[in-house]
Design an enzyme around this catalytic site. Structure first.
Site, PDB file in Angstrom:
ATOM      1  N   LYS A   1       0.817  -1.218   0.000  1.00 38.63           N
ATOM      2  CA  LYS A   1       0.000   0.000   0.000  1.00 38.63           C
ATOM      3  C   LYS A   1       0.850   1.267   0.000  1.00 38.63           C
ATOM      4  O   LYS A   1       0.318   2.371  -0.098  1.00 38.63           O
ATOM      5  CB  LYS A   1      -0.931   0.005   1.213  1.00 38.63           C
ATOM      6  N   CYS A   2       2.159   1.119   0.111  1.00 40.34           N
ATOM      7  CA  CYS A   2       3.080   2.258   0.211  1.00 40.34           C
ATOM      8  C   CYS A   2       3.757   2.510  -1.138  1.00 40.34           C
ATOM      9  O   CYS A   2       4.410   1.621  -1.685  1.00 40.34           O
ATOM     10  CB  CYS A   2       4.130   1.953   1.282  1.00 40.34           C
ATOM     11  N   GLY A   3       3.608   3.718  -1.664  1.00 40.23           N
ATOM     12  CA  GLY A   3       4.216   4.064  -2.941  1.00 40.23           C
ATOM     13  C   GLY A   3       5.733   3.959  -2.928  1.00 40.23           C
ATOM     14  O   GLY A   3       6.342   3.497  -3.901  1.00 40.23           O
TER      15      GLY A   3
END
Length: 141
Positions: free
Chosen positions: A11-13
């Site tokens: 979920k983390c870019g």
């Protein structure tokens, strides 16, 4: 099994960009989604030390129970902070990448380039469009 490991949050870019840079070097890393499979205490402690960080520097504040747990208290020991990180893996900053060359907390994602043994195979831009690797496979920043 790959000798490159990424402690990843899909979920983390920044984590996604780091994983993509590893793959752009032709490496398929071992991907550990640390929120569901956190590292063992000694592994976490070792990664932090090998990355040249303090335990507090490896602690994530944003989007975590940092405030609710009172982790801003500077009198807390490293052991207490590690206990909190293991009880609430979202407190572990990401992504950590482990390679034979070293360990980095890859924030920004292009820090992974310092510990990859293989060159980038082609151009690469982050999800936001920022160019990191040019069309010749050279690092831009």
């Amino acid at each position: 099994m790959s000798d490159v490991v990424i402690y990843h949050n899909p979920k983390c870019g920044t984590s996604r960009n780091t994983l993509a840079l590893i793959r752009n070097a032709g490496i398929e890393p071992q991907v550990i989604e640390y929120l569901t499979t956190p590292p063992a205490r000694q592994v976490l402690k070792s990664m932090i030390e090998r990355a040249g960080l303090s335990v507090r520097e490896a602690l994530r504040e944003k989007g975590t129970p940092f405030q609710e747990l009172g982790l801003g208290d500077t009198s807390l020991s490293d052991d207490a902070l590690l206990d909190a990180m293991l009880a609430h893996p979202i407190l572990i900053n990401r992504p950590f990448v482990v390679t034979p060359t070293g360990v980095r907390l890859c924030r920004p994602s292009e820090l992974v380039l310092d510990i990859l043994e293989r060159p980038q195979r082609g151009p690469f831009a982050k999800e936001d469009g920022e160019v990191v690797i040019d069309e010749h496979g050279n690092r831009v920043r």
